[in-house]
Design a protein around this motif. Structure first.
Motif, mmCIF file in Angstrom:
data_model
loop_
_atom_site.group_PDB
_atom_site.id
_atom_site.type_symbol
_atom_site.label_atom_id
_atom_site.label_comp_id
_atom_site.label_asym_id
_atom_site.label_seq_id
_atom_site.Cartn_x
_atom_site.Cartn_y
_atom_site.Cartn_z
ATOM 1 N N GLY A 12 -15.740 -24.660 -29.339
ATOM 2 C CA GLY A 12 -16.188 -23.368 -28.831
ATOM 3 C C GLY A 12 -16.658 -22.354 -29.861
ATOM 4 O O GLY A 12 -16.786 -21.172 -29.546
ATOM 5 N N GLY A 14 -19.608 -22.397 -31.409
ATOM 6 C CA GLY A 14 -21.045 -22.158 -31.350
ATOM 7 C C GLY A 14 -21.903 -23.280 -31.904
ATOM 8 O O GLY A 14 -23.082 -23.062 -32.217
ATOM 9 N N LYS A 15 -21.368 -24.496 -31.985
ATOM 10 C CA LYS A 15 -22.170 -25.618 -32.499
ATOM 11 C C LYS A 15 -23.451 -25.802 -31.672
ATOM 12 O O LYS A 15 -24.552 -25.825 -32.198
ATOM 13 N N SER A 16 -23.253 -25.938 -30.341
ATOM 14 C CA SER A 16 -24.429 -26.187 -29.488
ATOM 15 C C SER A 16 -25.380 -24.990 -29.536
ATOM 16 O O SER A 16 -26.609 -25.161 -29.511
ATOM 17 N N SER A 17 -24.823 -23.782 -29.633
ATOM 18 C CA SER A 17 -25.688 -22.591 -29.701
ATOM 19 C C SER A 17 -26.514 -22.584 -30.975
ATOM 20 O O SER A 17 -27.680 -22.174 -30.970
ATOM 21 N N ASP A 39 -22.543 -34.941 -28.062
ATOM 22 C CA ASP A 39 -21.360 -34.465 -27.337
ATOM 23 C C ASP A 39 -21.381 -34.976 -25.897
ATOM 24 O O ASP A 39 -22.363 -34.751 -25.174
ATOM 25 N N PRO A 153 -16.320 -31.545 -30.911
ATOM 26 C CA PRO A 153 -15.413 -30.840 -31.834
ATOM 27 C C PRO A 153 -14.264 -31.702 -32.359
ATOM 28 O O PRO A 153 -13.236 -31.177 -32.760
ATOM 29 N N ASN A 209 -20.866 -17.638 -37.257
ATOM 30 C CA ASN A 209 -21.426 -17.256 -35.961
ATOM 31 C C ASN A 209 -20.533 -16.212 -35.282
ATOM 32 O O ASN A 209 -19.348 -16.110 -35.547
ATOM 33 N N PRO A 239 -25.046 -12.856 -35.446
ATOM 34 C CA PRO A 239 -24.247 -11.837 -34.755
ATOM 35 C C PRO A 239 -23.756 -12.303 -33.379
ATOM 36 O O PRO A 239 -24.325 -13.220 -32.787
ATOM 37 N N ASP A 240 -22.716 -11.632 -32.898
ATOM 38 C CA ASP A 240 -22.225 -11.863 -31.539
ATOM 39 C C ASP A 240 -23.058 -10.976 -30.611
ATOM 40 O O ASP A 240 -22.875 -9.757 -30.584
ATOM 41 N N VAL A 241 -23.989 -11.588 -29.898
ATOM 42 C CA VAL A 241 -24.882 -10.794 -29.036
ATOM 43 C C VAL A 241 -25.050 -11.472 -27.678
ATOM 44 O O VAL A 241 -25.117 -12.698 -27.591
ATOM 45 N N VAL A 244 -27.583 -14.395 -26.497
ATOM 46 C CA VAL A 244 -27.342 -15.836 -26.667
ATOM 47 C C VAL A 244 -27.038 -16.454 -25.308
ATOM 48 O O VAL A 244 -27.641 -17.450 -24.898
ATOM 49 N N GLN A 248 -29.443 -18.877 -22.963
ATOM 50 C CA GLN A 248 -28.919 -20.208 -22.614
ATOM 51 C C GLN A 248 -28.858 -20.382 -21.097
ATOM 52 O O GLN A 248 -29.173 -21.453 -20.576
HETATM 53 N N1 LIG Z 1 -23.711 -15.661 -31.452
HETATM 54 C C1 LIG Z 1 -23.210 -15.658 -30.218
HETATM 55 N N2 LIG Z 1 -23.152 -14.522 -29.491
HETATM 56 C C2 LIG Z 1 -22.638 -14.529 -28.229
HETATM 57 N N3 LIG Z 1 -22.184 -15.626 -27.622
HETATM 58 C C3 LIG Z 1 -22.216 -16.801 -28.283
HETATM 59 C C4 LIG Z 1 -22.729 -16.881 -29.621
HETATM 60 N N4 LIG Z 1 -22.630 -18.167 -30.024
HETATM 61 C C5 LIG Z 1 -22.079 -18.863 -29.004
HETATM 62 N N5 LIG Z 1 -21.835 -18.046 -27.959
HETATM 63 C C6 LIG Z 1 -21.222 -18.437 -26.666
HETATM 64 O O1 LIG Z 1 -19.958 -19.000 -26.941
HETATM 65 C C7 LIG Z 1 -19.702 -20.080 -26.053
HETATM 66 C C8 LIG Z 1 -19.397 -21.333 -26.879
HETATM 67 O O2 LIG Z 1 -20.566 -21.677 -27.587
HETATM 68 P P1 LIG Z 1 -21.010 -23.195 -27.773
HETATM 69 O O3 LIG Z 1 -20.914 -23.939 -26.491
HETATM 70 O O4 LIG Z 1 -22.298 -23.179 -28.494
HETATM 71 O O5 LIG Z 1 -19.834 -23.706 -28.744
HETATM 72 P P2 LIG Z 1 -19.524 -25.204 -29.195
HETATM 73 O O6 LIG Z 1 -18.911 -25.119 -30.551
HETATM 74 O O7 LIG Z 1 -20.718 -26.045 -29.056
HETATM 75 O O8 LIG Z 1 -18.438 -25.623 -28.115
HETATM 76 P P3 LIG Z 1 -17.826 -27.115 -27.899
HETATM 77 O O9 LIG Z 1 -16.832 -27.312 -29.008
HETATM 78 O O10 LIG Z 1 -17.190 -27.034 -26.543
HETATM 79 O O11 LIG Z 1 -18.961 -28.069 -27.984
HETATM 80 C C9 LIG Z 1 -20.926 -20.241 -25.172
HETATM 81 O O12 LIG Z 1 -20.696 -19.566 -23.967
HETATM 82 C C10 LIG Z 1 -22.026 -19.539 -25.961
HETATM 83 O O13 LIG Z 1 -23.017 -18.978 -25.125
#
Ligand SMILES: Nc1ncnc2c1ncn2[C@@H]1O[C@H](COP(=O)(O)OP(=O)(O)OP(=O)(O)O)[C@@H](O)[C@H]1O
Ligand SMILES: [Mg+2]
Length: 278
Positions: A12, A14-17, A39, A153, A209, A239-241, A244, A248
């Motif tokens: 969680g 933000g890898k996929s983001s 994944d 993860p 992130n 940034p946390d914005v 994103v 998505q």
């Molecule tokens: N920079 C950001 N600002 C705001 N929200 C974010 C940001 N990066 C990620 N998020 C949100 O955080 C949540 C988790 O992000 P994401 O799915 O990319 O994580 P992950 O590491 O891929 O998770 P997993 O381990 O389950 O694969 C999602 O809802 C995503 O939209």
């Protein structure tokens, strides 16, 4: 072809983001790109508007990989069907927009879709030769200049396969206590990966992130990440914005999302990508 894994042994963060942001930047720069969704949850595929069809996913290919076999399941993302033209208001008037020669190239953004079919490799047990599966399935796919691999993860066979195939690994971290610890786990696992003497450790970086400038705790953790990982911390941070999640939710590239928040974020992803492909 440059293969980059986006990884973290914490969920969680933000890898996929980050995969989606870099894919958006690569599309903007007209870099022919394949996203490999390792994944089993398939979040990157969903964000790119692609859904796995039975037998046409990464998990099925990795069961019995042949040379270049991921090419057969690669599906064009709808993102690539909205070419940027000089008339497109959001994306073109910026100084980081691609130059004229890049713009004339046909955009290529394909996805090797993820699905539960890769779960059979999402465990810690593996034979060393299994780790070559992804590398084999990517071999010879020279139509792509960049491959982005979204990892689960876990320190599973899937993650190790991704590392074994990659030139670079980006570990994604949030500026929080647990995520700093998760990044330490990831980086030491990556270093130990060389233990077998079979694999060279790929070049690594830490992408930070969800940074909130106003949070003293986060600023403290950011300093801690810089002390621990020094030059490996990628500049700029992200940034946390809310844009994103909005982009998505619409399965839309951030580089084509309107507004100054999206513009700033898109510029940051483009800078990170430039650093990767330099
Ligand atoms: N920079 C950001 N600002 C705001 N929200 C974010 C940001 N990066 C990620 N998020 C949100 O955080 C949540 C988790 O992000 P994401 O799915 O990319 O994580 P992950 O590491 O891929 O998770 P997993 O381990 O389950 O694969 C999602 O809802 C995503 O939209
Ligand atoms: Mg993910």
């Amino acid at each position: 072809m440059q293969i980059v894994s986006i990884s973290s042994l914490k969920g969680g963060v933000g890898k996929s983001s980050v995969v989606l942001g870099l894919a958006s930047a690569a599309l903007e720069a007209r870099i022919p790109t394949l996203v490999v969704d390792l994944d089993p949850h398939g979040d990157a595929s969903t964000g790119l508007g692609v859904h796995a069809r039975s037998g046409k996913d990464v998990g099925s290919v990795l069961r019995r990989p042949r040379r270049g076999a991921l090419g057969a399941v690669a599906t064009a993302s709808p993102w690539a069907q909205h070419p940027i033209t000089p008339e497109t208001p959001v994306a073109t008037a910026r100084e980081w927009a691609p130059d004229a020669s890049a713009r004339s190239r046909r955009p290529v953004l394909d996805v090797a879709p993820g699905s539960a079919a890769s779960s059979h490799l999402d465990h810690a047990a593996f034979r060393p030769r299994d780790l070559r599966r992804l590398e084999t399935a990517l071999r010879g796919l020279d139509r792509y200049e960049l491959v982005l691999v979204d990892c689960p993860p876990t320190l599973s066979a899937l993650t190790r396969m991704a590392w074994a195939a990659s030139h670079k690994v980006l570990s994604v971290a949030e500026p929080s206590l647990f995520s700093v610890a998760g990044t330490q786990r990831t980086m030491s696992a990556l270093a130990q990966f060389e233990g077998s003497r079979v694999w060279a450790v790929p070049e690594a970086g830490v992408v930070v992130n969800r940074v909130q400038d106003s949070s003293p705790e986060q600023q403290h953790r950011l300093r801690e990440l810089r002390e621990l990982f020094g030059p490996l911390v990628v500049d700029p941070v992200l940034p946390d914005v809310s844009v994103v999640q909005r982009a998505q939710g619409a399965a839309w590239p951030v580089h084509r999302w309107p507004g100054s928040e999206a513009e700033d974020l898109a510029r940051r992803f483009s800078t990170v990508l430039e650093g990767l492909t330099r």
